[in-house]
Design an enzyme around this catalytic site. Structure first.
Site, mmCIF file in Angstrom:
data_model
loop_
_atom_site.group_PDB
_atom_site.id
_atom_site.type_symbol
_atom_site.label_atom_id
_atom_site.label_comp_id
_atom_site.label_asym_id
_atom_site.label_seq_id
_atom_site.Cartn_x
_atom_site.Cartn_y
_atom_site.Cartn_z
ATOM 1 C CE LYS A 198 46.579 41.642 -9.845
ATOM 2 N NZ LYS A 198 47.897 41.352 -9.230
ATOM 3 C CB ILE A 250 46.422 36.672 -12.441
ATOM 4 C CG1 ILE A 250 47.535 35.620 -12.485
ATOM 5 C CG2 ILE A 250 45.576 36.505 -11.181
ATOM 6 C CD1 ILE A 250 47.047 34.203 -12.447
ATOM 7 C CB ALA A 251 43.824 40.416 -12.307
ATOM 8 C CG ASP A 310 57.393 40.609 -10.998
ATOM 9 O OD1 ASP A 310 58.297 40.278 -11.799
ATOM 10 O OD2 ASP A 310 56.212 40.787 -11.347
ATOM 11 C CB VAL A 337 44.364 47.250 -13.921
ATOM 12 C CG1 VAL A 337 44.268 48.543 -13.112
ATOM 13 C CG2 VAL A 337 45.260 46.250 -13.212
#
Length: 280
Positions: free
Chosen positions: A141, A124-125, A277, A127
């Site tokens: 992020k 998704i991203a 998570d 950092v």
């Protein structure tokens, strides 16, 4: 339904090329002869490699499936568990454009330094480490540029693939169409980083009121709200190592286990709001 997957379009053609290249025999027979008998899942490692080649959205799907031993046989869980969280990062020039658009102020006025090399990249991203003009180090992020269009396109196809898999023996035992819908909704929600920021802040505040543990022993990074947008999440930088890689020679495993157990007990059984998570 299969005709819908095979309709003209670059992404559909790319998916079919990847599937055939990795040798999903059922799909090859279906394309070659129009009939292939009983629908079959590809072998575990073939499925894993297909997901990797199809990109971030499918890697995310594979990671989700790897946590569902109630749905997949052990050999599939083992193969999908090898999917790496890290994926190749987006070049900095593309990330910088998105970052400037999101923050709407010159980066030079916000950061005294900003690492153009990412410290981690996921589906998704990615950092980046940065230092604010105030001297505080933060983790940026940053969402992968253009991801919304990719997610929209691929989740639509995933729903179509789920209809095909629903005809397999596995698909008849598990509601794969509902699973696909759940995944698609979840990944759409992940695209709004302000939601993740709110969750992080709420968890941080609740864990500061520990009932059976010392709150000072747990750290949840603070959110920098002025620098957080739907596509950029700015958090307090915390130095550390993954639990399984850290030097634990001076650690007390029993106390660490007790601390984490009590913290999760509070989250789940008392607060009703928990970190979902909890990998190492």
């Amino acid at each position: 339904m299969f005709a819908r997957l095979a309709q003209s379009g670059a992404r559909q053609a790319e998916i079919l090329e990847v599937v055939l290249r990795h040798g999903w025999d059922y799909m090859r027979r279906l394309l070659s002869f129009g009939k292939a008998g009983e629908p079959q899942l590809p072998p575990p490692m073939v499925l894993r490699n297909i997901l990797v080649d199809l990109g971030p959205v499918y890697v995310k799907l594979g990671q989700l499936l790897s946590t569902r031993p109630d749905l997949l046989p052990r050999e599939y869980i083992e193969a999908l568990s090898t999917l790496q969280a890290d994926v190749p990062p987006v070049p900095w020039n593309a990330v910088e454009i998105l970052l400037r658009q999101q923050l709407r102020q010159p980066l030079e006025q916000v950061f005294s330094s900003l690492d153009t090399e990412s410290v981690a990249a996921g589906s998704i991203a990615q950092v980046h480490r940065a230092c604010l003009v105030s001297g505080e180090w933060v983790a940026l992020k940053i969402q992968r540029p253009g991801l919304e269009a990719v997610v929209e396109r691929d989740t639509r196809l995933i729903r179509g693939i789920a209809e095909l898999v629903a005809q397999t023996e596995f698909g008849r035992l598990a509601d794969v169409v509902a699973l696909a819908d759940e995944f698609c909704r979840a990944i759409q929600a992940e695209l709004d980083f302000t939601q993740e920021a709110r969750h992080t802040e709420q968890l941080r505040q609740q864990l500061q009121k520990g009932r059976w543990f010392d709150p000072a022993q747990l750290v949840v990074p603070r959110i920098h709200w002025p620098l957080t947008t739907p596509k950029v999440l700015t958090l307090e930088w915390i130095e550390g190592r993954p639990l399984l890689e850290a030097d634990r020679s001076d650690a007390d495993p029993e106390n660490i286990a007790r601390l984490l157990t009590r913290a999760f007990f509070q989250q789940i059984c008392i607060d009703g709001y928990f970190h979902a998570d909890p990998h190492p």
